[in-house]
Write a protein that holds these residues in place. Structure first.
Motif, short mmCIF file in Angstrom:
data_model
loop_
_atom_site.label_atom_id
_atom_site.label_comp_id
_atom_site.label_asym_id
_atom_site.label_seq_id
_atom_site.Cartn_x
_atom_site.Cartn_y
_atom_site.Cartn_z
N MET A 120 -148.55 -42.86 -52.45
CA MET A 120 -147.26 -42.43 -51.88
C MET A 120 -147.48 -41.81 -50.50
N MET A 121 -148.52 -40.99 -50.38
CA MET A 121 -148.81 -40.36 -49.08
C MET A 121 -149.12 -41.43 -48.03
N THR A 181 -150.15 -40.44 -56.19
CA THR A 181 -149.79 -39.52 -55.12
C THR A 181 -150.44 -39.94 -53.81
N LEU A 186 -143.30 -33.31 -46.45
CA LEU A 186 -144.17 -34.29 -47.12
C LEU A 186 -144.30 -33.95 -48.60
N LEU A 205 -143.21 -46.12 -55.98
CA LEU A 205 -143.99 -45.77 -54.78
C LEU A 205 -143.27 -46.13 -53.49
N PRO A 243 -155.59 -35.63 -54.67
CA PRO A 243 -154.37 -36.13 -55.29
C PRO A 243 -154.69 -37.20 -56.31
N SER A 247 -148.15 -44.55 -48.08
CA SER A 247 -146.94 -45.32 -47.78
C SER A 247 -146.01 -44.58 -46.83
N ILE A 248 -146.04 -43.25 -46.86
CA ILE A 248 -145.20 -42.44 -45.98
C ILE A 248 -145.84 -42.25 -44.61
N GLN A 279 -141.33 -35.12 -50.46
CA GLN A 279 -141.27 -36.57 -50.60
C GLN A 279 -142.23 -37.11 -51.66
N ILE A 280 -143.36 -36.42 -51.87
CA ILE A 280 -144.33 -36.91 -52.86
C ILE A 280 -144.29 -36.10 -54.15
N ASN A 281 -143.31 -35.18 -54.22
CA ASN A 281 -143.06 -34.40 -55.43
C ASN A 281 -144.22 -33.49 -55.85
#
Length: 126
Positions: free
Chosen positions: A92-93, A89, A64, A124, A85, A95-96, A67-69
């Motif tokens: 993005m979390m 961020t 994870l 995103l 975050p 969305s994943i 994926q979110i850098n």
């Protein structure tokens, strides 16, 4: 089974915010107090979202993070509520980990939200 939120860790913040909200309702709150309440509400909301998002994630924290850098230690810090975050961020979390929530959060305007973030140099992948 219904998920219940334990507000015990937020009692002090809620009490502080409640006192200021009373002042807002009375029309006596300062601009600074209004900002404090907004920050308290965001902090509590974000911590609750993080706890829910990161509970039983379907991948390793390391994956994870990649994926979110962010560094893998950040995922642990988010989960423990030690740090929050940024909004990109967090999105993005979501969305994943819970992509179905993105539609609700963006009020169905996914492409518009993506466009705004692309202008900021962020993709995103919503």
């Amino acid at each position: 089974m219904e998920n219940k939120i334990d507000f015990t860790p937020y009692i002090n913040d809620l009490q502080k915010g409640g006192a200021i909200i009373e002042k807002i309702q009375q029309g006596t709150a300062t601009d600074e107090e209004r900002i404090i309440v907004k920050e308290l509400i965001w902090t509590i909301t974000c911590k609750i979202i993080m706890a829910d998002l990161l509970d039983n994630i379907p991948m390793q924290q390391k994956e994870l993070a990649k994926q979110i850098n962010v560094k893998p230690t950040m995922i642990s810090a988010y989960k423990k509520g030690k740090t929050l975050p940024s909004m990109p961020t967090l999105l993005m979390m979501i969305s994943i980990l819970k992509p179905d929530l993105i539609y609700a959060i963006t009020n169905g305007k996914i492409e518009e939200v993506n466009g705004v973030f692309r202008k900021l140099g962020l993709d995103l992948i919503l």
